[in-house]
Design an enzyme around this catalytic site. Sequence first.
Site, PDB file in Angstrom:
ATOM      1  NE  ARG A  56      -3.783  -0.132   2.011  1.00 29.54           N
ATOM      2  CZ  ARG A  56      -4.510  -0.780   2.913  1.00 29.54           C
ATOM      3  NH1 ARG A  56      -4.487  -0.377   4.160  1.00 29.54           N
ATOM      4  NH2 ARG A  56      -5.243  -1.807   2.570  1.00 29.54           N
ATOM      5  CB  ILE A  81      -7.638   0.963   1.374  1.00 28.05           C
ATOM      6  CG1 ILE A  81      -9.007   0.276   1.407  1.00 28.05           C
ATOM      7  CG2 ILE A  81      -7.468   1.865   2.590  1.00 28.05           C
ATOM      8  CD1 ILE A  81      -9.225  -0.611   2.613  1.00 28.05           C
ATOM      9  CG  ASN A  96     -15.043   6.552  -1.749  1.00 27.64           C
ATOM     10  OD1 ASN A  96     -14.850   6.307  -2.955  1.00 27.64           O
ATOM     11  ND2 ASN A  96     -15.586   5.662  -0.934  1.00 27.64           N
ATOM     12  CG  HIS A  98     -20.091   3.262  -0.163  1.00 27.24           C
ATOM     13  ND1 HIS A  98     -19.242   2.234  -0.519  1.00 27.24           N
ATOM     14  CD2 HIS A  98     -21.076   2.686   0.563  1.00 27.24           C
ATOM     15  CE1 HIS A  98     -19.699   1.100  -0.025  1.00 27.24           C
ATOM     16  NE2 HIS A  98     -20.822   1.343   0.638  1.00 27.24           N
ATOM     17  CG  ASP A 130     -11.476   7.735   8.113  1.00 28.87           C
ATOM     18  OD1 ASP A 130     -11.579   6.704   7.397  1.00 28.87           O
ATOM     19  OD2 ASP A 130     -12.175   7.936   9.111  1.00 28.87           O
TER      20      ASP A 130
HETATM   21  C1  GRF Z   1     -20.352   3.851  -7.917  1.00 28.56           C
HETATM   22  O1  GRF Z   1     -21.601   3.291  -7.619  1.00 28.56           O
HETATM   23  C2  GRF Z   1     -19.670   4.344  -6.673  1.00 28.56           C
HETATM   24  O2  GRF Z   1     -20.548   4.719  -5.655  1.00 28.56           O
HETATM   25  C3  GRF Z   1     -18.878   3.141  -6.219  1.00 28.56           C
HETATM   26  O3  GRF Z   1     -18.478   2.506  -7.390  1.00 28.56           O
HETATM   27  C4  GRF Z   1     -19.363   2.831  -8.453  1.00 28.56           C
HETATM   28  C5  GRF Z   1     -18.502   3.407  -9.543  1.00 28.56           C
HETATM   29  O4  GRF Z   1     -19.209   3.549 -10.734  1.00 28.56           O
HETATM   30  N1  GRF Z   1     -17.791   3.510  -5.350  1.00 28.56           N
HETATM   31  P1  GRF Z   1     -18.542   4.294 -11.975  1.00 28.56           P
HETATM   32  O5  GRF Z   1     -17.226   3.617 -12.273  1.00 28.56           O
HETATM   33  O6  GRF Z   1     -18.354   5.726 -11.598  1.00 28.56           O
HETATM   34  O7  GRF Z   1     -19.545   4.120 -13.064  1.00 28.56           O
END
Ligand code: GRF
Length: 189
Positions: A56, A81, A96, A98, A130
């Site tokens: 990493r 990560i 990020n 999610h 983080d």
């Molecule tokens: C998204 O749903 C994001 O929330 C997650 O991975 C996916 C990435 O999609 N972390 P893309 O590559 O931007 O189409």
Amino acid sequence: MAYVVLVSGAGSNLEALIEADVGKISSVVADGECPALAKAEAVGISTRVIPYRGGRASFTSEILDVAGDAEALVLAGFMRILGKEAIARFPNRIVNIHPSLLPSFPGLDAVAQALAAGVKVTGATVHFVDELLDHGPIIAQKAVPVLPGDNACSLHKRIKIEEHVLYPRVVEALLAGRLSVEGRTVSWS
Ligand code: GRF
């Protein structure tokens, strides 16, 4: 205000950032070949593939070299990560996105996790990064209903529609210095 976008996949969030014309993307970095790279190249953004090898710390240090004097790192479907060196170098400047309403369903397969749990509402979260997975202070969230008959694909598709609106707004606010963090609470000004 230049920032680096880190990707591993399809690149739809990268595309949303490009289309929203938020700040300047100085480069797009991937941990392997992926469709997102072509989206950057199509609009003349320089790309780099940095395979995850050697641990990493060395992976992170290669990314920081590419970042140069960029002001932020924007993770858009990036499946690695980052090491603590990145967090030290970009305090509250790494974000990020999610596909769940954190702190529910962190980690892999967040959409499938939500379906398996039988929740009626899930969504998207943008948060500061983080050292823990999907854990930093939450900047913005958008709820998405789970509909009868949804599968991971249909639900993720609707979540992404919201992500593509949410992420450019957050990145714009970040670059404009409109986000402040106190403990786990992020305020917008
Ligand atoms: C998204 O749903 C994001 O929330 C997650 O991975 C996916 C990435 O999609 N972390 P893309 O590559 O931007 O189409």
